[in-house]
Design an enzyme around this catalytic site. Structure first.
Site, short mmCIF file in Angstrom:
data_model
loop_
_atom_site.label_atom_id
_atom_site.label_comp_id
_atom_site.label_asym_id
_atom_site.label_seq_id
_atom_site.Cartn_x
_atom_site.Cartn_y
_atom_site.Cartn_z
N ALA A 67 29.82 128.93 149.33
CA ALA A 67 29.75 127.51 149.01
C ALA A 67 30.40 126.66 150.10
CB ALA A 67 30.43 127.24 147.67
N GLU A 114 26.30 136.77 146.99
CA GLU A 114 25.45 136.72 145.80
C GLU A 114 23.98 136.56 146.17
OE1 GLU A 114 28.47 134.86 142.54
OE2 GLU A 114 27.94 133.58 144.23
N GLU A 134 36.41 134.10 145.71
CA GLU A 134 36.62 132.87 144.93
C GLU A 134 37.97 132.86 144.22
OE1 GLU A 134 32.07 133.19 145.03
OE2 GLU A 134 33.80 134.52 145.12
#
Length: 256
Positions: A67, A114, A134
């Site tokens: 991200a 992912e 994360e």
């Protein structure tokens, strides 16, 4: 070659190659890359000449770093909207009708990891690193939390998610995450050769094999992950973890 958002889309014979192309951001999941992945895989599915897709990263250092933390918003409603969009993109290789190969060069962290495990096959360069870090932001991986244990087993999935430590390509191979490990300089050549072998098989049978093996994926567990992400963002640990990342310092989580 087409430019779809921040993804270069090229077709060589009957293979679509999607190259994530924001190397200055380590090919993080910016809005341009998310758009390009979604549109590129849709285009490949709609093109009768394409039999297999390959996703890889530009620049050599990263397949995809995950991200784009700099754009995170702590507002729960905005966070949920972002996560719905992100989960749709990360699951796109699973939902694609045709086989998808992730050719992983460099790091595949968080959402990049992912995206890779949502693909049907992973070919890893020797330099590749895989991880779900994360937890260091006070968060958990969304897509991997509902997929990883089926690949590496529950205990290893917990270890990777709770410690956040990456694994190298050799360890990823041992865990069954990757189909094969190849020299860095041969990654795309070998991925294309592998794709050509798949493309030579009967088209309908290949697509049905993917569909049968992927049966049951998705559903309620994906919804639970989407609903849980904004809740974590509301906690002080997430604010500290994300702010520490932005400020390039170690986070100071509450120990009480």
């Amino acid at each position: 070659m087409l430019r779809l958002g921040s993804v270069n889309y090229d077709v060589q014979d009957n293979i679509a190659i999607l190259t994530l192309d924001e190397p200055n951001k380590l090919n993080a999941l910016t809005s341009g890359i998310r758009m390009g992945i979604r549109e590129g895989l849709q285009r490949a599915d709609q093109d009768d000449a394409v039999r297999v897709s390959i996703i890889t990263g530009a620049g050599g250092k990263a397949f995809c770093a995950g991200a784009d933390i700099g754009t995170f918003d702590f507002d729960p409603e905005k966070a949920r909207a972002f996560f719905i969009d992100a989960m749709e993109v990360l699951s796109a290789p699973e939902r694609a009708l045709k086989p998808v190969i992730a050719a992983v060069n460099g790091i595949a962290y968080g959402g990049g990891f992912e995206l890779a495990i949502a693909s049907d096959f992973i070919l890893a360069a020797e330099s590749a690193r895989f991880g779900v870090p994360e937890i260091k932001l006070g968060l958990l991986p969304g897509f991997a939390i509902v997929r990883l244990q089926d690949i590496v087993g529950r205990a290893k999935a917990k270890e990777m998610s709770i410690l956040g430590d990456p694994v190298d390509a050799a360890e990823a191979s041992r865990l069954g995450l990757v189909s094969r490990v190849v020299p860095d300089e041969r990654l795309l050549v070998d991925a294309i050769a592998f794709a050509q072998r798949i493309a030579s098989q009967p088209r309908l049978a290949v697509q049905m094999a993917k569909s049968f093996y992927n049966r049951g994926l998705g559903g309620n567990e994906m919804r639970h992950a989407i609903d849980g992400f904004p809740f974590l963002l509301m906690h002080a640990d997430a604010r500290e973890g994300i702010n520490a990342f932005r400020e390039k310092r170690e986070p100071r989580f509450d120990k009480t």
